[in-house]
Design a protein around this motif. Structure first.
Motif, short mmCIF file in Angstrom:
data_model
loop_
_atom_site.label_atom_id
_atom_site.label_comp_id
_atom_site.label_asym_id
_atom_site.label_seq_id
_atom_site.Cartn_x
_atom_site.Cartn_y
_atom_site.Cartn_z
N ASP A 16 0.72 -1.17 -0.31
CA ASP A 16 0.43 -0.35 -0.33
C ASP A 16 0.63 1.46 -0.44
O ASP A 16 1.84 1.53 1.33
CB ASP A 16 -1.01 -0.19 1.66
CG ASP A 16 -2.00 1.06 1.32
OD1 ASP A 16 -1.72 2.48 0.98
OD2 ASP A 16 -2.67 0.86 1.98
N ALA A 29 -1.47 8.70 -7.85
CA ALA A 29 -2.22 8.58 -9.00
C ALA A 29 -3.18 9.04 -9.12
O ALA A 29 -3.99 9.52 -8.93
CB ALA A 29 -2.24 6.88 -9.02
N ALA A 30 -2.65 11.12 -9.58
CA ALA A 30 -3.68 12.02 -9.15
C ALA A 30 -5.02 12.37 -10.36
O ALA A 30 -4.75 11.24 -11.08
CB ALA A 30 -2.84 14.14 -8.59
N GLY A 38 -10.99 8.21 -5.44
CA GLY A 38 -10.90 6.68 -5.51
C GLY A 38 -9.50 6.62 -5.39
O GLY A 38 -8.42 6.85 -5.85
N ALA A 43 -6.46 7.21 -0.80
CA ALA A 43 -5.67 6.70 -0.34
C ALA A 43 -4.60 7.67 1.03
O ALA A 43 -4.74 7.51 1.46
CB ALA A 43 -4.71 4.88 -0.74
N ILE A 122 1.47 3.85 -11.95
CA ILE A 122 -0.09 5.18 -12.87
C ILE A 122 -0.51 4.79 -13.64
O ILE A 122 -0.20 4.15 -14.46
CB ILE A 122 1.48 6.47 -12.91
CG1 ILE A 122 1.53 6.92 -11.48
CG2 ILE A 122 0.37 7.11 -13.49
CD1 ILE A 122 3.08 7.30 -11.54
N SER A 123 -2.03 5.18 -13.56
CA SER A 123 -2.82 4.95 -14.45
C SER A 123 -2.94 3.70 -15.34
O SER A 123 -4.47 3.80 -16.09
CB SER A 123 -1.83 5.01 -16.21
OG SER A 123 -2.36 6.60 -16.46
N THR A 124 -2.90 2.96 -14.34
CA THR A 124 -3.24 1.37 -14.22
C THR A 124 -4.17 0.92 -13.57
O THR A 124 -5.18 -0.74 -13.78
CB THR A 124 -2.30 0.88 -13.94
OG1 THR A 124 -2.25 0.02 -12.57
CG2 THR A 124 -1.12 0.59 -14.87
N GLY A 125 -5.44 2.15 -12.67
CA GLY A 125 -6.30 1.39 -12.14
C GLY A 125 -7.65 2.44 -12.67
O GLY A 125 -8.07 2.34 -14.40
N VAL A 158 5.43 0.51 -5.81
CA VAL A 158 5.04 -0.27 -4.84
C VAL A 158 3.00 -0.82 -5.86
O VAL A 158 2.88 0.11 -6.10
CB VAL A 158 3.93 0.12 -3.90
CG1 VAL A 158 2.96 -0.13 -2.65
CG2 VAL A 158 5.61 1.02 -3.04
N TYR A 160 -0.18 -2.99 -5.82
CA TYR A 160 -1.17 -3.43 -4.75
C TYR A 160 -1.97 -5.41 -5.45
O TYR A 160 -2.46 -5.62 -3.76
CB TYR A 160 -2.21 -2.27 -5.22
CG TYR A 160 -3.38 -1.88 -4.53
CD1 TYR A 160 -3.43 -1.79 -2.46
CD2 TYR A 160 -4.90 -2.30 -4.44
CE1 TYR A 160 -4.01 -1.64 -2.04
CE2 TYR A 160 -5.98 -2.05 -3.69
CZ TYR A 160 -5.23 -1.82 -1.90
OH TYR A 160 -6.02 -1.24 -1.80
N1 AR6 Z 1 -1.50 1.72 -2.50
C1 AR6 Z 1 -0.69 1.16 -3.75
N2 AR6 Z 1 -1.18 1.18 -4.69
C2 AR6 Z 1 -2.96 1.20 -4.86
C3 AR6 Z 1 -3.77 1.64 -4.30
C4 AR6 Z 1 -3.13 1.77 -2.65
N3 AR6 Z 1 -3.06 2.39 -1.58
N4 AR6 Z 1 -4.99 1.94 -4.07
C5 AR6 Z 1 -4.64 1.07 -5.96
N5 AR6 Z 1 -4.15 0.87 -5.74
P1 AR6 Z 1 -5.76 4.32 -9.58
P2 AR6 Z 1 -5.24 5.99 -12.11
C6 AR6 Z 1 -3.48 1.06 -7.45
O1 AR6 Z 1 -7.05 4.38 -9.75
O2 AR6 Z 1 -5.16 4.54 -12.98
C7 AR6 Z 1 -8.63 7.93 -8.63
O3 AR6 Z 1 -9.80 8.33 -8.53
C8 AR6 Z 1 -4.43 0.22 -8.58
O4 AR6 Z 1 -5.04 -1.51 -8.03
O5 AR6 Z 1 -5.72 5.50 -8.33
O6 AR6 Z 1 -3.85 7.23 -13.05
C9 AR6 Z 1 -7.74 9.84 -9.22
O7 AR6 Z 1 -9.03 10.26 -8.74
C10 AR6 Z 1 -3.96 0.59 -9.45
O8 AR6 Z 1 -2.82 -0.50 -10.19
O9 AR6 Z 1 -4.85 5.49 -10.15
C11 AR6 Z 1 -7.44 9.86 -10.79
O10 AR6 Z 1 -9.30 10.32 -10.88
C12 AR6 Z 1 -2.60 1.55 -9.25
O11 AR6 Z 1 -2.80 1.82 -8.18
C13 AR6 Z 1 -7.88 8.60 -11.54
O12 AR6 Z 1 -8.03 7.91 -10.47
C14 AR6 Z 1 -3.12 3.11 -9.92
O13 AR6 Z 1 -4.60 2.86 -9.85
C15 AR6 Z 1 -6.44 8.07 -11.47
O14 AR6 Z 1 -6.26 6.32 -12.32
#
Ligand code: AR6
Length: 183
Positions: A16, A29-30, A38, A43, A122-125, A158, A160
């Motif tokens: 985490d 990952a802003a 989210g 977090a 970054i970007s993978t969620g 890191v 997840y």
């Molecule tokens: N620690 C490490 N990795 C994490 C955690 C954590 N606590 N929680 C999730 N991940 P995302 P994005 C992983 O969606 O794709 C937000 O709502 C997750 O499994 O956080 O850059 C922002 O407000 C995935 O592999 O970031 C933006 O609008 C990775 O972190 C948008 O999402 C990134 O997932 C950014 O999207």
């Protein structure tokens, strides 16, 4: 898994991003507005406390590929580096924009004289970047920058999701990482 390029250690861990004691800066990952959202952003803001969002206000909005640095408040780190990754299939060219996130974050860390930085994937969620493609860009970018770094000596990824760590490990091995150093 750990590997070394010159003076720089690249490390892959499952975990985490809000629990990285001993690391100078963690990367968020802003979203463009630098608001709590989210995933990682949610977090990080929850763990850092409301002062983080307050400080972020003066830097927003940012564009894909950009990065800004703030305090870390209640997180166990000194700084948070906020990167806006590309939304897959929307912000183009996504490879270049994603690479810029990693480069800009590392430059900010260098400017501040930081020794260690931890990145999430970054970007993978929410932004939908396939993890394998994103991992290739992220690891190659850090690998290529490593010999130019003067301050940063440790870069930690890191991951997840357990499968994400496996994907990163395979790609780091393909890049030439020895896998030495255990864990
Ligand atoms: N620690 C490490 N990795 C994490 C955690 C954590 N606590 N929680 C999730 N991940 P995302 P994005 C992983 O969606 O794709 C937000 O709502 C997750 O499994 O956080 O850059 C922002 O407000 C995935 O592999 O970031 C933006 O609008 C990775 O972190 C948008 O999402 C990134 O997932 C950014 O999207």
């Amino acid at each position: 898994m750990k590997t070394r390029i010159g003076d720089v250690e690249i490390e892959l861990v499952r975990g985490d991003i809000t629990r990285q004691e001993g690391i100078d800066a963690v990367v968020n990952a802003a979203n463009a507005q630098l608001l709590p959202g989210g995933g990682v952003a949610g977090a990080i803001h929850r763990a850092a406390g409301p002062q983080l969002a307050e400080e972020c206000r003066k830097y927003a909005p940012i564009r894909p590929g950009e990065a800004v640095i703030t305090g870390a408040y209640n997180l166990p780190n000194r700084y948070v580096i906020h990167c806006l990754g590309p939304r897959y299939g929307i912000d183009r060219p996504e490879e270049e924009l994603l690479a810029r996130c990693y480069r800009n974050a590392l430059w900010l860390a260098e400017e501040k004289g930081l020794e260690s930085v931890a990145f999430p994937a970054i970007s993978t969620g929410a932004f939908g970047y396939p993890v394998e493609e994103a991992a290739r860009v992220a690891l190659r970018t850090v690998w290529e920058m490593a010999p130019t770094l003067r301050q940063v000596k440790r870069v930690r990824f890191v991951l997840y999701r357990p499968t994400d760590e496996e994907v990163h490990r395979r790609i780091l091995e393909q890049l030439g990482g020895s896998g030495g150093g255990g864990a």
